[in-house]
Design an enzyme around this catalytic site. Structure first.
Site, PDB file in Angstrom:
ATOM      1  CD  GLU A 105      -2.965  -1.092   2.296  1.00  0.00           C
ATOM      2  OE1 GLU A 105      -2.517  -0.688   3.383  1.00  0.00           O
ATOM      3  OE2 GLU A 105      -4.113  -1.543   2.159  1.00  0.00           O
ATOM      4  CD  GLU A 152       4.335 -20.841  11.652  1.00  0.00           C
ATOM      5  OE1 GLU A 152       4.326 -20.904  12.885  1.00  0.00           O
ATOM      6  OE2 GLU A 152       3.418 -20.343  10.965  1.00  0.00           O
TER       7      GLU A 152
END
Length: 303
Positions: free
Chosen positions: A82, A113
């Protein structure tokens, strides 16, 4: 072990969750969410310090890099994505990395992860340097992928910031500073995409927005680092220049045309009476800070 983590604890307010009416369920979620902003606010000193550290690195051509797994990784990627449309920043200035790569944005990548080496490798692959800032996002404060990334960042002397939702966690000993909004147990135990995710999004908003403001991306609350390149952006540019100059629509269009659609240049030209070329020099000398460019010439506060 997860037993000691606040984010994994059982929430007494939601023990009868599956027996609630839909309205009571909505009210419960809303009441629980109401405390998130308070928890984030309690970390304001740490968030401000992080913004200053990020801004200092960006001024020296460094980058802001988010690294996380699952929801944490997705939120980092979202915030990074963004920045260019909001602040006209270089797409490479703010980067989001997620365990398992881009495919993990929509589908879980099992085990991605759990290996600290993967976090270090992803940072190596983007050429992490000592000029950069790494924000390791792990609401649990224990994600190996994130900890491995933070360890690598510190090894090469990049600045390492940890973001967790547990007051005490493994993450604390692997970074230069920690931001830890403690939002308490989720209404669904361990579902950290909820309150912890909301807190994470709020903190990331502050980090990127604060750093961009410090880079001169706004004038007051106007999004001035914009060049009008399409119909929508032309209209937005006109609105911004009109708000900053109080000119008529016709004069705004003329001014923007004279300045090749550059919002900052147009505003400096209006407030200083200088030519567009000179306005660009003033902006460069002020490192892109519009108010400083104006005040450096006029010696007066801009209108």
């Amino acid at each position: 072990m997860l037993d000691h983590l606040t984010t994994e604890a059982s929430n007494p307010a939601s023990e009868d969750l599956d027996e609630l009416s839909t309205l009571d369920l909505v009210n419960l979620i809303n009441n629980q969410d109401a405390g998130v902003a308070i928890a984030v606010g309690q970390q304001s000193v740490q968030i401000a310090a992080a913004i200053d550290a990020i801004s200092a690195r960006l001024r020296r051509s460094g980058r802001l890099i988010y690294i996380g797994a699952g929801t944490s990784g997705r939120l980092g990627v979202l915030d990074a994505a963004e920045c260019p449309p909001t602040f006209s920043s270089d797409p490479g200035q703010v980067i989001g990395l997620i365990a398992g790569g881009p495919s993990a944005l929509q589908n879980a990548v099992e085990g991605a992860e759990d290996n600290p080496d993967f976090g270090a490798k992803d940072l190596q692959d983007i050429g992490l340097s000592s000029k950069d800032v790494v924000v390791g996002i792990a609401t649990s404060g224990r994600t190996p992928y994130v900890i491995g990334g933070l360890d690598y960042a510190r090894k090469i002397e990049a600045y390492a910031i940890g973001l967790t939702c547990n007051e005490v966690s493994e993450l604390h000993s692997h970074c230069d500073m920690v931001i830890a909004p403690v939002v308490g147990p989720e209404i669904i135990s361990g579902s950290t995409r909820m309150k912890a995710g909301t807190a994470t999004k709020m903190v990331l908003n502050m980090l990127s927005t604060g750093a961009m403001i410090r880079q001169g991306k706004t004038f007051g609350n106007l999004m001035v680092d914009l060049k009008a390149t399409n119909t929508k952006l032309n209209e937005r540019a006109r609105r911004i220049v009109k708000a900053a100059t109080k000119l008529s629509d016709e004069d705004v269009s003329s001014l923007l045309h004279e300045c090749n659609g550059e919002v900052k240049t147009a505003i400096v030209v209006h407030h200083t009476g200088e030519s567009p070329d000179r306005a660009r020099v003033l902006l460069s000398e002020a490192n892109g800070h519009l108010r400083q460019a104006i005040m450096g010439t006029t010696g007066e506060r801009s209108r």
